[in-house]
Scaffold this motif. Sequence first.
Motif, short mmCIF file in Angstrom:
data_model
loop_
_atom_site.label_atom_id
_atom_site.label_comp_id
_atom_site.label_asym_id
_atom_site.label_seq_id
_atom_site.Cartn_x
_atom_site.Cartn_y
_atom_site.Cartn_z
N ALA A 83 0.83 -1.20 0.00
CA ALA A 83 0.00 0.00 0.00
C ALA A 83 0.87 1.25 0.00
O ALA A 83 0.63 2.20 -0.76
N LYS A 84 1.89 1.25 0.84
CA LYS A 84 2.80 2.40 0.89
C LYS A 84 3.52 2.57 -0.44
O LYS A 84 3.67 3.69 -0.94
N PHE A 85 3.98 1.46 -1.01
CA PHE A 85 4.67 1.53 -2.30
C PHE A 85 3.74 2.02 -3.40
O PHE A 85 4.09 2.93 -4.17
N TYR A 86 2.56 1.46 -3.50
CA TYR A 86 1.62 1.87 -4.55
C TYR A 86 1.30 3.37 -4.44
O TYR A 86 1.24 4.08 -5.45
N ASN A 87 1.09 3.83 -3.24
CA ASN A 87 0.77 5.26 -3.04
C ASN A 87 1.94 6.14 -3.49
O ASN A 87 1.75 7.15 -4.16
N ALA A 88 3.15 5.74 -3.09
CA ALA A 88 4.33 6.53 -3.47
C ALA A 88 4.53 6.52 -4.98
O ALA A 88 4.88 7.54 -5.58
N LEU A 89 4.29 5.36 -5.60
CA LEU A 89 4.45 5.26 -7.04
C LEU A 89 3.42 6.11 -7.77
O LEU A 89 3.75 6.81 -8.74
N GLU A 90 2.18 6.09 -7.32
CA GLU A 90 1.13 6.88 -7.95
C GLU A 90 1.37 8.37 -7.78
O GLU A 90 1.06 9.17 -8.66
N ASP A 91 1.97 8.76 -6.64
CA ASP A 91 2.32 10.16 -6.44
C ASP A 91 3.46 10.59 -7.37
O ASP A 91 3.44 11.69 -7.93
#
Length: 429
Positions: free
Chosen positions: A266-274
């Motif tokens: 979840a943390k990775f996906y959020n950072a990637l989408e940002d």
Amino acid sequence: MTTVEINFDGLIGPTHNYAGLSLGNVASAANAGEVSSPRAAALQGLAKMKQLMDRGLPQGVLPPQERPYVPVLRMLGFDGSDAAVCAAAFAADPALFRNAFAASSMWTANAATVSPKPDTADGRVHLTVANLASMAHRSLEPPETEQWLRLAFGAEQHFCVHSALRFGVHFGDEGAANHMRLAPAHGATGVEVFVYGEDKGGRFPARQKRRASEAIARLHGLDMKRTLFVAQSDAAIQAGAFHNDVVAVANEHVLFTHEHAFEDKAKFYNALEDALPGVLIVEVPSAEVGLEDAIRSYLFNSQLITLPNGDMALVMPQECRDNIRVWDYVQRLLDKNTPIREAIVIDVRESMRNGGGPACLRLRVQVDEAAMAAIDSRFLLDERKWEALNRVVETHWPERITPGDIGNAALWEQAWAARRALLAEMGLA
């Protein structure tokens, strides 16, 4: 200026065998002691290269390294002629000799980490040779890997090749197998994702160290706002995903990943989408393809490529088609509204049985037209060169190697002669 991606495949060497040297690699351990087919293995690899060339994609090749590797045996106190050195080493320490005999440089996804021009501070393609410090047989590879990369990418106005990191396993680095790049297109500024492991006392070690990934990002002059360091799931490592590319692969704006690839997804996906608005994350649920099936079939070790028409394709091993659950998922994936429109099934069974799928066999390098023209052409394939390499393999590569053959002096001489013939054909003698 147009940017293209070139896959540099490692030609499978004449000492390809199943010695089971790679701790944490399920296929390598399962097939240890079996009879290998070096000639078939190399021809399978060449056929894969040809299939991508026929699709209009540029293709490169790196030669196999010298094996048995006599210099390291001399460093350990064995002397005499090359054959005498090998004979003494095999008699004194067969396990040591098997490490000096391994053909593992074929898996060029572990040769280096590559950052293309749009991401680097000086506007050059940067390549850092992997130290492969976690495995004895692979730790022998960096010097010759660096030699070939410095020759192939010697035009310093376009390329910068960095030597392997020092400090051994403390800066353990396994190359592009633990690195992904996502961008709107190959020629656009991208987000570079470095995946590392954390040792948590499991039976299999984590091979990629975060500090190594951080050092490479600094050497390449990456923008830290567009650089992510992500922990690989320990569950995936303990299931046999010894590199991230066994459970995830990226291409342009698409991340194709298993549900359990990352420790904190979840943390990775959020950072990637940002960092990359518009990124498409295609996550495969464990309920549809479990970790065991993903690792046995090497679904995520497929090459995710962009075809000349703009569609994406997964270049996957036959083992994906042979696995009912995996193949059913692939059929559903191709019917979904994603850029992944095709599955190209290939036979690389000899490599697969040793724990390396299609993506293990290639190093991705993205270059613009000027940098492409500056690559040493001896490492680039065309139809004539491809046919010539096939002839060399068919003439010189051993047909089979049994565990007992590894101590055979005639086999050592054949392997050295085969490599000399190949280098002569490539103009690299």
